[in-house]
Design an enzyme around this catalytic site. Structure first.
Site, mmCIF file in Angstrom:
data_model
loop_
_atom_site.group_PDB
_atom_site.id
_atom_site.type_symbol
_atom_site.label_atom_id
_atom_site.label_comp_id
_atom_site.label_asym_id
_atom_site.label_seq_id
_atom_site.Cartn_x
_atom_site.Cartn_y
_atom_site.Cartn_z
ATOM 1 N N HIS A 9 -52.299 -15.763 -90.821
ATOM 2 C CA HIS A 9 -52.479 -15.719 -92.284
ATOM 3 C C HIS A 9 -52.652 -14.290 -92.740
ATOM 4 O O HIS A 9 -52.344 -13.996 -93.860
ATOM 5 C CB HIS A 9 -53.457 -17.119 -93.209
ATOM 6 C CG HIS A 9 -52.714 -18.080 -92.804
ATOM 7 N ND1 HIS A 9 -51.220 -18.429 -93.597
ATOM 8 C CD2 HIS A 9 -52.747 -19.252 -92.615
ATOM 9 C CE1 HIS A 9 -51.236 -19.794 -93.565
ATOM 10 N NE2 HIS A 9 -52.081 -19.974 -93.147
ATOM 11 N N HIS A 50 -48.309 -24.784 -92.070
ATOM 12 C CA HIS A 50 -48.221 -23.572 -93.253
ATOM 13 C C HIS A 50 -47.566 -22.417 -92.096
ATOM 14 O O HIS A 50 -47.800 -21.728 -90.976
ATOM 15 C CB HIS A 50 -50.069 -23.275 -93.356
ATOM 16 C CG HIS A 50 -50.946 -24.295 -93.787
ATOM 17 N ND1 HIS A 50 -51.589 -24.804 -92.676
ATOM 18 C CD2 HIS A 50 -51.335 -24.965 -94.744
ATOM 19 C CE1 HIS A 50 -52.867 -25.760 -93.233
ATOM 20 N NE2 HIS A 50 -51.735 -26.085 -94.216
ATOM 21 N N ASP A 88 -50.867 -29.359 -86.749
ATOM 22 C CA ASP A 88 -51.755 -29.640 -87.987
ATOM 23 C C ASP A 88 -50.010 -30.355 -89.488
ATOM 24 O O ASP A 88 -49.814 -30.561 -90.082
ATOM 25 C CB ASP A 88 -51.420 -29.009 -89.278
ATOM 26 C CG ASP A 88 -51.509 -26.847 -89.764
ATOM 27 O OD1 ASP A 88 -50.441 -27.052 -88.609
ATOM 28 O OD2 ASP A 88 -52.373 -26.030 -89.363
#
Length: 306
Positions: free
Chosen positions: A120, A159, A241
């Protein structure tokens, strides 16, 4: 294969109750303890290494933000403790060592067990628990310092890897592929985001979708694109995740889904780049789901012909 451990990640503290906690790395070390692989510790990266993707002013700001005691909040959900700088720098260093060892022929594949994650982190912004874009730095290291013609980064964290996309957007020699839940943090990763040289492939998956939805997308889109790209090296942002147990997302993958996608990536790597893969840990916040996913992934990375 080679497992590169980053024990300094055990000294990177986050606020009490934070999902990106020390127990994550303890879990990974425990489940990999019996895997038949060579092991080494992640070295410190240099600031020149990090500058392959991040400007010096940002590096200086991150170094200055590290406290001598307690915690400092860097982003809404990203904090630094006295051990954070070393953990982040060794996370980068572990990825670079993996590239060096794999490209030297010493190992066919490598897995970097580290925290904090990195995918990220944008050029000048720490976010989503991440300070430096380790996998993007590894890609630039392979291109600039090893002279590779093309690399591919595959990110199956739940994500979107917005940081990796940002850092490699204008790098025509790097293909970035991300499968991720949408809508979900950080809100990027739409299909129309295709990179400066059509070098980004985003595959958003709806909440509640299972491993079969992922398998269909990888079979029809990811594996063919990788074969067409013909990278000299495949890098993986391995987040766990998307597991059905994870508290931060809503995909329904099981451990065998992580095994399946890894087998597929290994098969493509064997076809196009002599099997060469370097993978690094990203997310995964349910400890059982994380452990099961990591073990499935690393087991498939093992070179059974060695």
């Amino acid at each position: 294969m080679l497992i590169i451990n980053n024990p300094s990640g055990l000294r990177h503290e986050m606020p009490e109750g934070h999902p990106e906690r020390i127990a994550r790395l303890e879990t990974v070390f425990a489940v990999l303890a019996d895997v038949d692989a060579e092991r080494t510790e992640a070295p410190l990266a240099t600031e020149a290494d990090v500058a392959l993707c991040h400007p010096q002013g940002y590096i200086d700001a991150m170094r200055a933000a590290q406290p001598t005691e307690g915690l400092v909040q860097i982003d809404a959900d990203t904090s630094a403790s006295p051990g954070t700088w070393e953990a982040a720098m060794r996370g980068v260093g572990g990825c670079l060592l993996g590239v060096d060892r794999v490209l030297s022929g010493a190992h066919k594949r490598a897995f970097v067990a580290t925290r904090p994650p990195g995918h990220h982190a944008e050029k000048t912004r720490a976010m989503g628990f991440c300070l430096f874009g380790s996998i993007a730095i590894a890609a630039r290291h392979a291109l600039e310092r090893h002279g590779l013609s093309r690399v591919a980064v595959v990110d199956f964290d739940v994500h979107h890897g917005n940081g990796t996309q940002d850092l490699l957007w204008d790098e025509p020699r790097a293909l970035f592929v991300s499968s991720h839940q949408m809508p979900l943090y950080p809100g990027s990763g739409a299909v129309h985001e295709r990179g400066g040289s059509d070098n980004v492939l985003n595959l958003p998956l709806p909440p509640g979708s299972d491993g079969q939805a992922m398998r269909s997308r990888y079979t029809s889109h990811v594996f063919p694109r990788l074969r067409d790209w013909k990278p000299d090296l495949i890098l993986i942002s391995a987040g766990f995740d998307a597991h059905t147990r994870d508290p931060l997302a809503n995909l329904l993958w099981e451990a065998e889904d992580f095994a399946w996608v890894t087998r597929g990536l290994v098969a493509v790597a064997e076809e196009v780049c002599e099997g060469r893969i370097v993978s690094t840990l990203e997310g995964g916040y349910d400890l059982q789901g994380l452990g099961d996913g990591v073990l499935a992934h690393v087991t498939e990375l093992e070179d059974r012909d060695a």
